[in-house]
Design a protein around this motif. Structure first.
Motif, PDB file in Angstrom:
ATOM      1  N   VAL A  21       0.854  -1.180   0.000  1.00 38.18           N
ATOM      2  CA  VAL A  21       0.000   0.000   0.000  1.00 38.18           C
ATOM      3  C   VAL A  21       0.892   1.233   0.000  1.00 38.18           C
ATOM      4  O   VAL A  21       1.931   1.250   0.661  1.00 38.18           O
ATOM      5  N   CYS A  22       0.499   2.259  -0.713  1.00 35.56           N
ATOM      6  CA  CYS A  22       1.222   3.533  -0.720  1.00 35.56           C
ATOM      7  C   CYS A  22       1.290   4.061   0.710  1.00 35.56           C
ATOM      8  O   CYS A  22       0.331   3.947   1.477  1.00 35.56           O
ATOM      9  N   CYS A  23       2.436   4.660   1.077  1.00 34.58           N
ATOM     10  CA  CYS A  23       2.622   5.087   2.470  1.00 34.58           C
ATOM     11  C   CYS A  23       2.193   6.531   2.719  1.00 34.58           C
ATOM     12  O   CYS A  23       2.471   7.073   3.773  1.00 34.58           O
ATOM     13  N   TYR A  24       1.542   7.149   1.750  1.00 38.31           N
ATOM     14  CA  TYR A  24       1.112   8.532   2.011  1.00 38.31           C
ATOM     15  C   TYR A  24      -0.340   8.584   2.487  1.00 38.31           C
ATOM     16  O   TYR A  24      -0.616   8.158   3.587  1.00 38.31           O
ATOM     17  N   CYS A  25      -1.256   9.035   1.675  1.00 33.14           N
ATOM     18  CA  CYS A  25      -2.538   9.459   2.261  1.00 33.14           C
ATOM     19  C   CYS A  25      -3.492   8.319   2.568  1.00 33.14           C
ATOM     20  O   CYS A  25      -3.302   7.172   2.144  1.00 33.14           O
ATOM     21  N   GLY A  26      -4.545   8.643   3.291  1.00 35.09           N
ATOM     22  CA  GLY A  26      -5.531   7.680   3.753  1.00 35.09           C
ATOM     23  C   GLY A  26      -6.371   7.043   2.662  1.00 35.09           C
ATOM     24  O   GLY A  26      -7.194   6.175   2.952  1.00 35.09           O
ATOM     25  N   THR A  27      -6.202   7.476   1.414  1.00 32.51           N
ATOM     26  CA  THR A  27      -6.883   6.774   0.319  1.00 32.51           C
ATOM     27  C   THR A  27      -6.469   5.306   0.343  1.00 32.51           C
ATOM     28  O   THR A  27      -7.291   4.416   0.114  1.00 32.51           O
ATOM     29  N   GLY A  28      -5.178   5.078   0.610  1.00 33.05           N
ATOM     30  CA  GLY A  28      -4.705   3.703   0.764  1.00 33.05           C
ATOM     31  C   GLY A  28      -4.585   2.954  -0.548  1.00 33.05           C
ATOM     32  O   GLY A  28      -4.997   1.794  -0.663  1.00 33.05           O
ATOM     33  N   CYS A  29      -3.990   3.588  -1.530  1.00 36.03           N
ATOM     34  CA  CYS A  29      -3.877   2.957  -2.849  1.00 36.03           C
ATOM     35  C   CYS A  29      -2.973   1.724  -2.795  1.00 36.03           C
ATOM     36  O   CYS A  29      -1.890   1.746  -2.198  1.00 36.03           O
ATOM     37  N   GLY A  30      -3.402   0.681  -3.481  1.00 36.00           N
ATOM     38  CA  GLY A  30      -2.579  -0.513  -3.601  1.00 36.00           C
ATOM     39  C   GLY A  30      -1.445  -0.274  -4.589  1.00 36.00           C
ATOM     40  O   GLY A  30      -1.626   0.367  -5.627  1.00 36.00           O
ATOM     41  N   ARG A  55      -4.627   3.079 -10.235  1.00 35.39           N
ATOM     42  CA  ARG A  55      -4.230   4.489 -10.338  1.00 35.39           C
ATOM     43  C   ARG A  55      -3.290   4.896  -9.204  1.00 35.39           C
ATOM     44  O   ARG A  55      -3.419   4.410  -8.084  1.00 35.39           O
ATOM     45  N   LEU A  56      -2.404   5.817  -9.467  1.00 28.67           N
ATOM     46  CA  LEU A  56      -1.613   6.461  -8.415  1.00 28.67           C
ATOM     47  C   LEU A  56      -1.571   7.943  -8.715  1.00 28.67           C
ATOM     48  O   LEU A  56      -1.732   8.359  -9.863  1.00 28.67           O
ATOM     49  N   CYS A  57      -1.314   8.768  -7.692  1.00 29.16           N
ATOM     50  CA  CYS A  57      -1.124  10.195  -7.931  1.00 29.16           C
ATOM     51  C   CYS A  57       0.369  10.461  -8.089  1.00 29.16           C
ATOM     52  O   CYS A  57       1.191   9.546  -8.068  1.00 29.16           O
ATOM     53  N   SER A  58       0.713  11.741  -8.228  1.00 33.45           N
ATOM     54  CA  SER A  58       2.120  12.087  -8.457  1.00 33.45           C
ATOM     55  C   SER A  58       3.015  11.580  -7.323  1.00 33.45           C
ATOM     56  O   SER A  58       4.136  11.123  -7.570  1.00 33.45           O
ATOM     57  N   LYS A  59       2.520  11.620  -6.093  1.00 32.30           N
ATOM     58  CA  LYS A  59       3.360  11.165  -4.977  1.00 32.30           C
ATOM     59  C   LYS A  59       3.562   9.654  -5.004  1.00 32.30           C
ATOM     60  O   LYS A  59       4.673   9.161  -4.803  1.00 32.30           O
ATOM     61  N   GLY A  60       2.493   8.932  -5.261  1.00 27.30           N
ATOM     62  CA  GLY A  60       2.606   7.478  -5.324  1.00 27.30           C
ATOM     63  C   GLY A  60       3.530   7.045  -6.456  1.00 27.30           C
ATOM     64  O   GLY A  60       4.327   6.103  -6.301  1.00 27.30           O
ATOM     65  N   LEU A  61       3.440   7.760  -7.578  1.00 30.77           N
ATOM     66  CA  LEU A  61       4.270   7.381  -8.722  1.00 30.77           C
ATOM     67  C   LEU A  61       5.756   7.601  -8.464  1.00 30.77           C
ATOM     68  O   LEU A  61       6.604   6.959  -9.081  1.00 30.77           O
ATOM     69  N   HIS A 192      -6.215  14.099  -1.679  1.00 32.03           N
ATOM     70  CA  HIS A 192      -6.700  12.737  -1.958  1.00 32.03           C
ATOM     71  C   HIS A 192      -6.908  12.604  -3.460  1.00 32.03           C
ATOM     72  O   HIS A 192      -8.035  12.379  -3.937  1.00 32.03           O
ATOM     73  N   PRO A 193      -5.829  12.747  -4.226  1.00 24.34           N
ATOM     74  CA  PRO A 193      -5.980  12.899  -5.685  1.00 24.34           C
ATOM     75  C   PRO A 193      -6.646  11.707  -6.364  1.00 24.34           C
ATOM     76  O   PRO A 193      -7.420  11.907  -7.304  1.00 24.34           O
ATOM     77  N   VAL A 194      -6.373  10.509  -5.909  1.00 27.48           N
ATOM     78  CA  VAL A 194      -6.955   9.359  -6.605  1.00 27.48           C
ATOM     79  C   VAL A 194      -8.471   9.297  -6.372  1.00 27.48           C
ATOM     80  O   VAL A 194      -9.231   8.946  -7.280  1.00 27.48           O
ATOM     81  N   LEU A 195      -8.918   9.716  -5.201  1.00 27.37           N
ATOM     82  CA  LEU A 195     -10.366   9.803  -4.978  1.00 27.37           C
ATOM     83  C   LEU A 195     -10.955  10.938  -5.810  1.00 27.37           C
ATOM     84  O   LEU A 195     -12.086  10.843  -6.296  1.00 27.37           O
TER      85      LEU A 195
HETATM   86  S1  SF4 Z   1      -3.846   9.145  -3.573  1.00 28.65           S
HETATM   87 FE1  SF4 Z   1      -1.647   9.313  -3.960  1.00 28.65          FE
HETATM   88  S2  SF4 Z   1      -0.711   9.653  -1.961  1.00 28.65           S
HETATM   89 FE2  SF4 Z   1      -2.800   8.894  -1.589  1.00 28.65          FE
HETATM   90  S3  SF4 Z   1      -2.516   6.680  -1.346  1.00 28.65           S
HETATM   91 FE3  SF4 Z   1      -3.016   7.058  -3.503  1.00 28.65          FE
HETATM   92  S4  SF4 Z   1      -1.037   7.241  -4.559  1.00 28.65           S
HETATM   93 FE4  SF4 Z   1      -0.648   7.427  -2.348  1.00 28.65          FE
END
Ligand code: SF4
Ligand SMILES: Nc1nc2c(c(=O)[nH]1)N[C@H]1C(S)=C(S)[C@@H](COP(=O)(O)OP(=O)(O)OC[C@H]3O[C@@H](n4cnc5c(=O)[nH]c(N)nc54)[C@H](O)[C@@H]3O)O[C@H]1N2
Ligand SMILES: Nc1nc2c(c(=O)[nH]1)N[C@H]1C(S)=C(S)[C@@H](COP(=O)(O)OP(=O)(O)OC[C@H]3O[C@@H](n4cnc5c(=O)[nH]c(N)nc54)[C@H](O)[C@@H]3O)O[C@H]1N2
Ligand SMILES: [Mo]
Length: 905
Positions: A21-30, A55-61, A192-195
């Motif tokens: 899981v991505c270690c940033y926001c509470g969206t919790g993207c896989g 999907r991921l946002c700029s931070k996840g990528l 929460h970009p992915v949401l």
């Molecule tokens: S929205 Fe971005 S920061 Fe939040 S969990 Fe998904 S990839 Fe990570």
């Protein structure tokens, strides 16, 4: 159901792939993390994860770029016996012994409440579980709190007061199904970009969907809305009461639902009736007809969903704001059905897990309450101890107050950076000074709080840790380690366990058995049992199930997760009914005055994470916004005679900072905005929270980080210098950090071009020796091109390596700065460096990147808009917005702004 694949192709090409899981926001993207030879080579979105479907946002990528195993990390334990000494590396075993004996001695001398544990919503559930047991069941104190106190605490108390339990009732699918979405105090486009992508897609499919945003600023989220309620800071309760009032007037309430499933409606409604749209307009500054329109959209909607975050929570009336919003759902029956419900989005990746595991002073495992004797008793039984401490635990701010007053002697801080993120930094730092022994358990080097440590424990971090997290929609996912931790670093729960075993040996040998976990799955199993029979029950869940069936939403009963709560209208209160609370509007804690006339709010930027330890390591992420600034309404700037880019001194009753100012018409007159990210590790002074107000909500004890009264005056620092040096940003930042303390204004910033950028300003030119020392620090004692005029405080030096720019220093004459930085970033070299430095030729103009995926600058986008491009045409011609999509709201907002500017007044 598809089997989850943990490790793919582990043998064939030496590539290990784990689902995590991505270690940033509470969206919790896989995410899927690929590692080879102990190094992460790629991170991509996991198509099979229900939170993000790939999907991921700029931070996840950019996650792979933040994985470091060198001096950017804390690689060993460190200790200083006295504060006069500097830190030295010691063996981890020795450090653990020292910690255990300090804890034991302190407990023996001063009692267990002389300890304070300050943890983080970024820990895994297993980390919390072990720390919590260590603090309460072994050491014997409830002084264990987390940075969730700054974040989700008002959401917790808002849910508990109205619905009876701390549980977000909705799920992500509701973003697809809602007819009206009320986004309150949330800048989802950034946070929460992915949401937000999901919401964009839903509206594109269903053009009838209405989006309302309540935010004092016209954020990119607000620019996307059908209706932006630009309310004055802190006035949400008045707005929501007025909406409720309109809905009653217009017959939009669900009286059947109110009667069957709620209590307390009449007293609250009697109060809300006083908030006519006109009365609310006077308080909120939102036109009455907009309030009426928002109420109609909400009340007449087939399904109404609210999404809300820090604009509600970080407030001295945060609990009331949450309750007032939840009332709108209870009064219209908009809860417990698809597309509906009050949905508090969590900030940190495991804020939810912390709440489940009792990771706050005011919580015990399994949503229990330490103030309740029965709950304490139940937790004691589950943990296998006789009793748990009764004295109430200190919340975050109270913990630092207790340290300042000498009541707490030992502070153990893990996975949070309070010397940047807590309000009223002068006080926080005095508390850190006063505490007798400060343990900092940290993964990255150079954080603000490390400077106050007596002992440092080296922590493993993502992607070296294994455990579970719970995202905003109550979904528990496995976090899996892809590589081993570097140096002596250990997972957080392991460090807590190691100290617990040592402490038990000294204090209560029979309690050692309480900490005999062999791995994290055993910790999880014990923790999951504490949820049995509770509202969140996931006692039937274990690692094997998560492995076989993927992430699951709680409550998880009979092998089934739960997408939505309260479908039957039964609530976990004594009466089974949800409660309307008789809350009233209260103004912000600190009114603007003639001395402090501006109203400052603080918040997030798209590509930065909190106090920057991780995101500053990814070059792509520093390109969107490179340096700290304060933004103000252009009218205020004219009135205060501030030019764009000028340095201003912002001051509150608690402290001051110097920063460049930027004009921002998304702010109402009289308001200012400062990003929360940069602290004293990157700039002179104590950072954004030098200014902020520690006044807290009486119930949630969450401080009002979203509002303080400030003044702004020109800083009067005419002499300026700027430099840049090629190399590793993290290493160079550490080397240049001492310069931050010598100037009123100074920043040292890892930048997208690579290397580190430095800016300084002073009332007058510093002595020549200082200029030479500065040049030395930047490796410019023997420059390739130089024009110095020390008498006038001027120094212009450039170093080249094989014709490529390696470093520069411009002191007293900054004309060449933009061109040199643009060259450093891979732009065109100037025709003549000498001509550039002496101002005989002008160089390239710099423009920040809006789209990081395709590297498209703001200037290029504005030029495209000037040519008549809309979003689609910009995507087609420039390629911006075609990658992760995080920049789409900003591009859309730029197009919208240009369209508005084109309309003749
Ligand atoms: S929205 Fe971005 S920061 Fe939040 S969990 Fe998904 S990839 Fe990570
Ligand atoms: N890029 C990025 N994403 C993040 C984070 C990050 O650091 N960077 N951090 C994560 C964490 S821990 C959190 S808690 C979330 C936070 O996510 P958000 O809460 O969305 O982010 P903020 O920018 O702190 O604040 C949101 C908005 O509240 C508005 N606001 C201020 N005062 C008021 C008010 O009185 N009423 C209303 N209605 N609005 C107000 C601000 O103008 C701001 O736009 O983000 C998470 N995601
Ligand atoms: N002015 C203002 N201040 C704010 C806010 C605001 O909106 N405005 N928002 C508040 C909110 S909502 C939040 S959540 C806080 C966040 O504030 P902090 O929690 O202080 O911010 P982070 O930078 O996320 O700090 C996490 C630290 O843990 C370290 N770390 C990373 N991974 C690990 C690990 O696995 N183990 C250990 N032991 N350490 C690790 C990181 O290097 C970093 O130093 O800030 C709060 N402060
Ligand atoms: Mo947060």
């Amino acid at each position: 159901m598809a089997r989850r694949i943990d490790i793919v192709d582990a043998t064939q090409q030496g590539v290990r792939e784990v689902a995590s899981v991505c270690c940033y926001c509470g969206t919790g993207c896989g995410v899927r993390v690929e590692a080879r030879d102990g190094a992460v080579v790629r991170v991509r979105g996991d198509e099979r994860h229900p939170a993000n479907h790939g999907r991921l946002c700029s931070k996840g990528l950019a996650l792979a770029d933040t994985v470091r195993r060198d001096g950017a990390r804390v690689l060993s334990a460190q200790w200083r016996e006295t504060r006069a000494e500097s830190m030295r590396a010691i063996a981890l075993d020795q450090a653990l012994d020292i910690v255990a004996s300090r804890l034991a001695d302190t407990i023996a001398q001063h009692g267990p409440d002389a300890l304070g544990f300050y943890l983080s919503g970024q820990l895994l559930t297993e980390d919390y579980a072990v720390f919590n047991k260590l603090a309460r069941a072994l050491a014997g104190t409830n002084n264990i709190d987390t940075n969730s106190r700054l974040c989700m605490s008002s959401a917790v108390s808002g849910y508990k007061r109205t619905l009876g339990a701390d549980a977000p009732p909705a799920c992500y699918e509701d973003l697809d199904l809602a007819d009206t979405v009320l986004i309150a105090g949330s800048n989802m486009a950034y946070a929460h970009p992915v949401l937000f992508r999901r919401l964009e897609a839903a509206r594109a499919r269903r053009p009838g969907m209405k989006i309302i945003v309540a935010d004092p600023r016209r954020t990119d989220t607000a620019a996307f809305a059908d209706l932006h309620l630009q309310l004055a800071p802190g006035t949400d309760v008045a707005l929501f009461h007025a909406m409720l009032n309109v809905m009653e007037q217009e017959g939009l309430l669900d009286h059947g639902y109110i009667q069957r499933h709620t209590e307390g409606f009449e007293p609250l409604m009697a109060r809300a009736r006083r908030y006519t749209p006109q009365a609310a307009q006077a308080i909120c500054g939102v036109p009455a007809q907009d309030i009426v329109r928002a109420a109609r959209w909400f009340g007449a909607s087939g399904a109404a969903l609210s999404l809300y975050t820090m604009g509600l929570n970080q407030s001295a009336s945060g609990t009331d704001k949450n309750a007032a919003l939840i009332h709108l759902h209870l009064a219209t029956g908009q809860i417990g059905k698809p597309g509906a419900g009050p949905f508090s989005l969590t900030g940190q990746p495991n804020a939810m897990g912390g709440r489940e595991a009792g990771g706050m002073a005011t919580l015990l495992p399994g949503h229990r309450d330490p103030a309740s004797a029965a709950d304490r008793e139940a937790s004691a039984v589950l943990w296998g101890v006789d009793a748990l401490p009764q004295a109430p635990g200190a919340s975050a701010l109270e913990m630092f107050d207790a340290a300042l007053e000498g009541r707490i002697k030992v502070l153990w801080i893990a996975a949070t950076n309070p010397a940047q993120s807590l309000p009223d930094q002068a006080r926080v730092r005095a508390a850190l000074e006063r505490a007798e022994f400060v343990i900092v358990q940290e993964a990255y080097a150079g954080t603000e709080t490390l400077a106050y440590a007596d002992l440092v424990l080296p922590a493993a971090t993502w992607p070296e840790k294994s455990g579970t997290v719970t995202n905003s929609e109550r979904r528990i996912s496995r976090v899996r380690a892809a590589i081993d931790p570097p140096g002596d670093a250990q997972p957080d729960w392991r460090l807590a366990q190691a100290v617990a075993l040592r402490l038990a040996a000294r204090m209560a040998p029979h309690k050692a058995a309480l900490f005999a976990y062999r791995d994290e799955s055993e910790v999880f199993a014990e923790h999951a049992r504490t949820t049995a029979g509770r509202d969140l029950d996931y006692s039937g869940l274990d690692y094997a199930t998560l492995h076989a069936h993927g992430p699951q939403q709680w409550p998880y009963r009979q092998g089934q997760g739960t997408a939505r709560l309260y479908a039957d209208g039964m609530f976990p209160t004594a009466s089974g009914r949800a409660r309307f609370c008789d809350v009233d509007y209260r103004p912000v804690a600190e009114a603007a005055t003639s001395e402090y006339p501006l109203r400052l709010t603080t918040g997030r930027l798209r590509d930065h994470w909190h106090t920057l330890a991780r995101t500053s390591l990814a070059r792509a992420l520093t390109q969107h916004v490179e340096e700290p600034w304060v933004s103000m309404n252009p009218e205020d700037m004219r009135r205060l005679k501030l030019e764009p880019g000028a340095l201003v001194r912002l001051a509150s009753r608690r402290g001051s900072v110097v920063l460049p100012v930027q004009a921002d018409d998304s702010l109402a007159a009289g308001q200012a905005f400062l990003p929360m990210h940069w602290g004293s590790a990157y700039m002179a002074g104590l950072g954004v929270n030098a200014l902020t107000n520690p006044a807290a909500d009486p119930i949630s004890r969450q401080p009002e980080l979203k509002h303080s009264a400030v003044s702004a005056v020109p800083a009067g620092l005419p002499w300026q210098a700027a430099g840049w040096l090629q190399g590793d940003g993290a290493v160079l930042r550490a080397r240049l950090a001492p310069w931050l303390r010598r100037f009123d204004y100074a920043v040292v910033l890892p930048v997208g071009a690579g290397g580190v950028r430095m800016r300084l300003a002073a009332p007058a030119a510093p002595p020549v020796e200082m200029l030479e020392a500065m040049a030395d620090a930047l490796g410019l004692l023997r420059p390739d091109v130089a024009f110095d005029d020390p008498a006038r405080g001027q120094m212009r030096r450039v170093r080249l390596e094989q014709g490529v720019l390696h470093g520069f220093l411009l002191a007293g004459d900054l004309r060449a700065q933009d061109a040199l930085l643009s060259w450093a970033g891979g732009g065109e070299a100037p025709a003549s460096v000498a001509a550039l430095l002496t101002g005989r030729i002008a160089g390239a103009v710099r423009s920040r990147a809006v789209c990081v995926c395709s590297g498209v600058s703001e200037a290029a986008i504005l030029a495209g808009i000037a040519r008549g491009c809309d979003l689609a045409a910009l995507k087609a011609t420039l390629g911006c917005g075609t990658g992760c999509g995080s920049c789409v709201p900003e591009i859309q907002a730029l197009v919208g702004r240009a369209a508005r500017a084109a309309v003749p007044a």
